[in-house]
Design an enzyme around this catalytic site. Structure first.
Site, mmCIF file in Angstrom:
data_model
loop_
_atom_site.group_PDB
_atom_site.id
_atom_site.type_symbol
_atom_site.label_atom_id
_atom_site.label_comp_id
_atom_site.label_asym_id
_atom_site.label_seq_id
_atom_site.Cartn_x
_atom_site.Cartn_y
_atom_site.Cartn_z
ATOM 1 N N CYS A 36 13.069 10.049 -76.178
ATOM 2 C CA CYS A 36 13.374 10.153 -74.749
ATOM 3 C C CYS A 36 12.710 9.051 -73.931
ATOM 4 O O CYS A 36 13.266 8.607 -72.926
ATOM 5 C CB CYS A 36 13.009 11.532 -74.207
ATOM 6 S SG CYS A 36 11.286 12.019 -74.448
ATOM 7 N N HIS A 139 9.243 16.008 -71.602
ATOM 8 C CA HIS A 139 10.430 15.168 -71.817
ATOM 9 C C HIS A 139 10.474 14.095 -70.736
ATOM 10 O O HIS A 139 10.214 14.367 -69.559
ATOM 11 C CB HIS A 139 11.660 16.078 -71.745
ATOM 12 C CG HIS A 139 12.980 15.372 -71.847
ATOM 13 N ND1 HIS A 139 13.349 14.630 -72.957
ATOM 14 C CD2 HIS A 139 14.036 15.318 -70.972
ATOM 15 C CE1 HIS A 139 14.573 14.149 -72.761
ATOM 16 N NE2 HIS A 139 15.003 14.541 -71.571
#
Length: 202
Positions: A36, A139
């Site tokens: 990510c 994230h």
């Protein structure tokens, strides 16, 4: 309060005539493995070749414990889930800096015209195939302006999520920054960081 999917003005936007589909000129890199941070960086630069997994891994291996901003958040070697130290160092190779936003400040003082994009770190649900697990993990996502509107370019989304103009962006940022474990980085050119011209109150 935990970070949950942004709903803000979504219902209002869906009922308006404003475009919801992503224009073809938006580059939106999708999630692969635990990359990510890589996706967020490439989405900020709107360039699939801005960084590679190998580039980020080289940066990670080059960083020593003495240069780690947050050594307790080191990436596990090779897994791709890179921390803020790697992101900051990667941006510097392109002549950019990451300004860590103090959540106690009002996002209204951000000089948006001097900010190329935003990288946020927030809790996100874990999935096993089509199943969403009752677990969350940090994230990295990208938010930036393209074609006069701001978009959420989270690599887990099927397509870019339209946010709107400057006022809608500030609402989006405020909403997420109220959540637990949410952090915001302003991606700015080196000269902007040096003169602190990302601030509208200086």
């Amino acid at each position: 309060m935990s970070c949950v999917p942004w709903k803000g003005d979504k219902a209002k936007a869906e009922s308006s005539d404003l475009p919801q589909a992503a224009p073809p000129q938006i580059y939106h890199e999708k999630q692969r493995r635990e990359l990510c941070a890589l996706h967020a960086l490439n989405n900020v630069f709107q360039d699939s070749n801005a960084f590679t997994r190998e580039t980020l891994q080289e940066i990670f291996q080059r960083l020593s414990p003495n240069t780690m901003v947050t050594p307790h958040k080191k990436s596990m070697l090779g897994n791709g889930n890179y921390d803020v130290n790697v992101i900051m160092a990667a941006l510097q190779t392109k002549g950019y800096e990451a300004v860590w936003w103090d959540k106690r400040r009002d996002v209204g003082v951000i000089a948006l015209t001097n900010v190329m994009g935003f990288i946020m770190n927030l809790p996100s649900s874990l999935c096993w195939g089509p199943l969403k697990l009752p677990l969350k993990r940090q994230h990295w996502i990208c938010v930036r302006e393209v074609g006069g509107a701001y978009y959420n370019l989270d690599s887990k989304l099927k397509m870019p999520e339209w946010i709107g103009g400057e006022s809608e962006l500030r609402k989006f940022l405020k909403y997420h920054l109220r959540g637990k474990n949410c952090e915001l980085l302003l991606v700015v050119p080196e000269e902007v960081e040096a003169h602190q011209s990302w601030r509208a109150d200086v």
